[in-house]
Write an enzyme that holds these catalytic residues in place. Structure first.
Site, PDB file in Angstrom:
ATOM      1  N   CYS A  11      41.180  53.267  55.638  1.00 14.61           N
ATOM      2  CA  CYS A  11      41.406  52.153  56.563  1.00 14.61           C
ATOM      3  C   CYS A  11      42.377  52.567  57.671  1.00 14.61           C
ATOM      4  O   CYS A  11      42.363  52.002  58.751  1.00 14.61           O
ATOM      5  CB  CYS A  11      41.898  50.929  55.814  1.00 14.61           C
ATOM      6  SG  CYS A  11      43.112  51.323  54.569  1.00 14.61           S
ATOM      7  N   GLU A  64      44.853  43.624  52.701  1.00 14.41           N
ATOM      8  CA  GLU A  64      45.031  44.928  53.369  1.00 14.41           C
ATOM      9  C   GLU A  64      43.658  45.311  53.887  1.00 14.41           C
ATOM     10  O   GLU A  64      42.762  45.612  53.108  1.00 14.41           O
ATOM     11  CB  GLU A  64      45.600  45.942  52.360  1.00 14.41           C
ATOM     12  CG  GLU A  64      46.158  47.180  53.020  1.00 14.41           C
ATOM     13  CD  GLU A  64      45.242  48.355  52.849  1.00 14.41           C
ATOM     14  OE1 GLU A  64      44.552  48.695  53.852  1.00 14.41           O
ATOM     15  OE2 GLU A  64      45.193  48.937  51.762  1.00 14.41           O
ATOM     16  N   LYS A 124      38.802  43.219  39.932  1.00 19.61           N
ATOM     17  CA  LYS A 124      37.381  43.487  40.188  1.00 19.61           C
ATOM     18  C   LYS A 124      37.239  44.748  41.023  1.00 19.61           C
ATOM     19  O   LYS A 124      37.554  44.767  42.200  1.00 19.61           O
ATOM     20  CB  LYS A 124      36.693  42.324  40.909  1.00 19.61           C
ATOM     21  CG  LYS A 124      35.172  42.492  40.788  1.00 19.61           C
ATOM     22  CD  LYS A 124      34.363  41.882  41.881  1.00 19.61           C
ATOM     23  CE  LYS A 124      34.308  42.637  43.163  1.00 19.61           C
ATOM     24  NZ  LYS A 124      33.565  43.926  43.104  1.00 19.61           N
ATOM     25  N   GLU A 140      35.467  49.560  63.514  1.00 20.25           N
ATOM     26  CA  GLU A 140      35.796  50.526  62.462  1.00 20.25           C
ATOM     27  C   GLU A 140      34.505  51.184  61.962  1.00 20.25           C
ATOM     28  O   GLU A 140      33.611  50.503  61.448  1.00 20.25           O
ATOM     29  CB  GLU A 140      36.498  49.795  61.312  1.00 20.25           C
ATOM     30  CG  GLU A 140      37.001  50.744  60.247  1.00 20.25           C
ATOM     31  CD  GLU A 140      37.795  50.028  59.164  1.00 20.25           C
ATOM     32  OE1 GLU A 140      37.410  48.908  58.777  1.00 20.25           O
ATOM     33  OE2 GLU A 140      38.788  50.597  58.696  1.00 20.25           O
TER      34      GLU A 140
HETATM   35  P1  ADP Z   1      33.055  47.625  52.366  1.00 18.98           P
HETATM   36  O1  ADP Z   1      32.411  46.777  53.438  1.00 18.98           O
HETATM   37  O2  ADP Z   1      33.809  48.746  52.885  1.00 18.98           O
HETATM   38  O3  ADP Z   1      32.146  47.930  51.210  1.00 18.98           O
HETATM   39  P2  ADP Z   1      34.138  45.280  51.299  1.00 18.98           P
HETATM   40  O4  ADP Z   1      35.232  44.604  52.005  1.00 18.98           O
HETATM   41  O5  ADP Z   1      32.752  44.733  51.395  1.00 18.98           O
HETATM   42  O6  ADP Z   1      34.188  46.756  51.750  1.00 18.98           O
HETATM   43  O7  ADP Z   1      34.464  45.430  49.745  1.00 18.98           O
HETATM   44  C1  ADP Z   1      35.725  45.532  49.195  1.00 18.98           C
HETATM   45  C2  ADP Z   1      35.747  44.755  47.902  1.00 18.98           C
HETATM   46  O8  ADP Z   1      35.485  43.395  48.200  1.00 18.98           O
HETATM   47  C3  ADP Z   1      34.692  45.163  46.879  1.00 18.98           C
HETATM   48  O9  ADP Z   1      35.253  45.057  45.578  1.00 18.98           O
HETATM   49  C4  ADP Z   1      33.623  44.122  47.073  1.00 18.98           C
HETATM   50  O10 ADP Z   1      32.832  43.910  45.926  1.00 18.98           O
HETATM   51  C5  ADP Z   1      34.450  42.901  47.371  1.00 18.98           C
HETATM   52  N1  ADP Z   1      33.736  41.836  48.102  1.00 18.98           N
HETATM   53  C6  ADP Z   1      32.717  41.930  48.965  1.00 18.98           C
HETATM   54  N2  ADP Z   1      32.320  40.721  49.402  1.00 18.98           N
HETATM   55  C7  ADP Z   1      33.118  39.803  48.799  1.00 18.98           C
HETATM   56  C8  ADP Z   1      33.234  38.386  48.844  1.00 18.98           C
HETATM   57  N3  ADP Z   1      32.433  37.640  49.600  1.00 18.98           N
HETATM   58  N4  ADP Z   1      34.199  37.803  48.096  1.00 18.98           N
HETATM   59  C9  ADP Z   1      35.033  38.533  47.331  1.00 18.98           C
HETATM   60  N5  ADP Z   1      34.975  39.876  47.243  1.00 18.98           N
HETATM   61  C10 ADP Z   1      34.032  40.512  47.964  1.00 18.98           C
END
Ligand code: ADP
Length: 499
Positions: free
Chosen positions: A306, A272, A197, A403
């Site tokens: 990161c 990570e 995804k 961060e």
């Molecule tokens: P950022 O905050 O930097 O956008 P995220 O950690 O939110 O980074 O996003 C990294 C990935 O995790 C993206 O592919 C996002 O769609 C996915 N993501 C965000 N929220 C969830 C969740 N609750 N469960 C699974 N994947 C998620």
């Protein structure tokens, strides 16, 4: 449909690709979302819609997981020799190389990074990543083990490393293609099947990579790519009982959600996550190298790394010189759209990130921080922020603890080399650290005491597929890259055979 995007320098394949409605790759077919819904991905240099993408959700994830399961259990992938798997992964690297300009342009458009950077960093690293893991497909071995408690010739005992099964992989937007390569390379080398995804902000290069995966000849269902939002598609993937292992790169906050979601079937988890990495410059450093090094440690990829060197600690005598030097470097950075040949730094990835970074700047100023350079948004259109160096900061401030994920460094002087390691370690994170000194003993002594998964001495942001990358503390679980990552994609079986 999407806004027409085209400039004289744009590869026609790129304009054609973004104009098409993007679908999900499930079981070797490009399909609409089960709900028929789409979501927009934006060009961060303008804020305009770049492309419309199938909005995968629970049902699409379920179909993709079933396809991955079937491909894992039976069919050509399950019967394929490691050498044949290696050739497919190698071929994917070759195809990516053949289309590298197209991918660099697509990445620059969707993520905002300068095209020149995508060409020299994201593409070569992604291509070589696939090649490195192609090599591993034929080298995943177990051991023959003499038993401690049995006399010789009583048992033949050995271990086998088997692919773990269906891997759910959730990736972020800062290096969209490279993160797809980091995840896919080892999973495929180990013989797993995948549901990937991509981040909703930047799905395009992963989807184009899906086309190359088909062109390379991977059997249907081995790699499924489902674009969609994190809270829906991502959460469904992390929770799915048909997934054996979830690999995630992203924020620490979401990493904790993934962990909870994974508890249902106790799928294996690797994470990570975020960082707030200290970059320590001692008085005896070669400042001609340390100054540009400290600047690029924070400003590379607009600070959206990161491992960004976001906490700059400088020994007192050199503080003014280093801060002035880094500020001068920052002021020289040309902040322009990624497609502008003069761009050194593009926009942040999204409006949300723009607001988040500007919010941190305001919080810093409220707490008494002062900007030596930058400190605000650049222009009115797109999501640009000026490279920023902040002084008058201390460890109690939010901007020094949290961060920011933008081009913002906090500079803090230190006078006691004996205490700097403690201060550098005063964070919930432990992803990376930089050390600048001419004293080799001091360099390694500091490296020994820093609690971080990667330490760079007199350099920063050096990456290589051979070197493991990941975090201590809340920066994550497990390591990406090197041979270490293969442990996440294999189960070890111990076999005892009586003789
Ligand atoms: P950022 O905050 O930097 O956008 P995220 O950690 O939110 O980074 O996003 C990294 C990935 O995790 C993206 O592919 C996002 O769609 C996915 N993501 C965000 N929220 C969830 C969740 N609750 N469960 C699974 N994947 C998620």
């Amino acid at each position: 449909m999407a806004t027409a995007v085209s400039t004289p320098s744009m590869d026609p394949a790129v304009s054609t690709f973004v104009a098409r409605k993007q679908k999900a790759l499930i079981n070797g077919k490009w399909v609409e979302a089960a709900t028929g819904k789409t979501f927009p991905t934006y060009n961060p240099a303008t804020g305009e819609v770049l492309a419309h993408v199938a909005e995968g959700d629970r049902e699409d994830i379920d179909r993709a997981v079933r396809a991955a399961r079937a491909a894992f259990e039976s069919g050509p992938w399950a019967k394929m020799s490691p050498a044949a798997r290696a050739r497919l992964i190698w071929k994917l690297g070759d195809l990516l190389e053949k289309h590298q300009e197209e991918f660099a342009q697509l990445e620059s458009l969707d993520n905002g990074k300068p095209l020149a950077i995508a060409r020299v960093a994201d593409l070569p690293l992604s291509i070589e990543h696939f090649r490195y893991y192609a090599g591993w497909a034929t080298k995943i071995e177990g051991n023959t083990i003499p038993l401690a408690l049995a006399p010789p010739n009583k048992y033949h005992a050995y271990t086998v490393r088997e692919p773990i099964g269906v891997a759910g992989q959730i990736i972020p937007w800062n290096f969209p293609l490279l993160m797809a390569a980091w995840k896919l390379g080892p999973a495929l080398a180990a013989g797993c099947t995948v549901v990937l995804k991509p981040a909703e902000q930047t799905p395009l290069t992963a989807l184009r990579l899906g086309e190359l995966i088909q062109e390379a000849g991977f059997p249907d269902g081995v790699v499924n790519i489902v674009p969609g939002y994190g809270e829906t598609a991502g959460a469904a993937l992390a929770a799915h009982d048909g997934v054996d292992k979830v690999a995630f790169t992203g924020s620490t906050e979401v990493g904790k959600l993934i962990l909870k979601a994974a508890a249902g079937n106790l799928k294996k988890v690797s994470l990570e996550l975020g960082g707030k990495s200290p970059n320590v410059v001692y008085d005896d450093a070669d400042l001609d190298r340390a100054i540009p090094g400290a600047a690029s440690a924070i400003f590379f990829n607009h600070g959206q790394c990161c491992c960004a060197g976001s906490r700059l600690y400088v020994e007192k005598k050199s503080f003014d010189k280093v801060v002035d030097g880094v500020a001068q470097q920052a002021a020289k950075i040309r902040v322009r759209p990624g497609f502008d040949p003069e761009s050194d730094m593009g926009p942040l990835v999204s409006e949300e990130q723009l607001n988040r970074v500007c919010g941190y700047l305001e919080s810093g100023f409220r707490d008494g921080a002062k900007a030596v350079t930058g400190g605000k948004r650049e222009g009115e259109r797109g999501y640009f922020v000026k490279p920023t160096v902040l002084v008058n900061t201390n460890e109690r401030m939010k901007i020094v603890q949290e961060e920011i994920f933008g081009p913002v460094v906090t500079a803090i002087p230190f006078s006691d080399p004996g205490e700097i390691v403690t201060r550098a370690n005063e964070t919930v994170y432990g992803l990376a650290a930089g050390i600048w000194t001419r004293d080799i003993k001091k360099a390694h002594a500091t490296a020994n005491q820093i609690k971080a998964g990667t330490v760079w001495i007199n350099c920063y942001n050096v990456f290589d597929p051979t070197m493991p990358f990941g975090g201590y503390k809340q920066s994550g679980w497990g390591r990406e890259m090197g041979h270490e990552v293969l442990e996440h994609y294999t189960e070890v079986k111990s076999v005892f055979s009586a003789l």
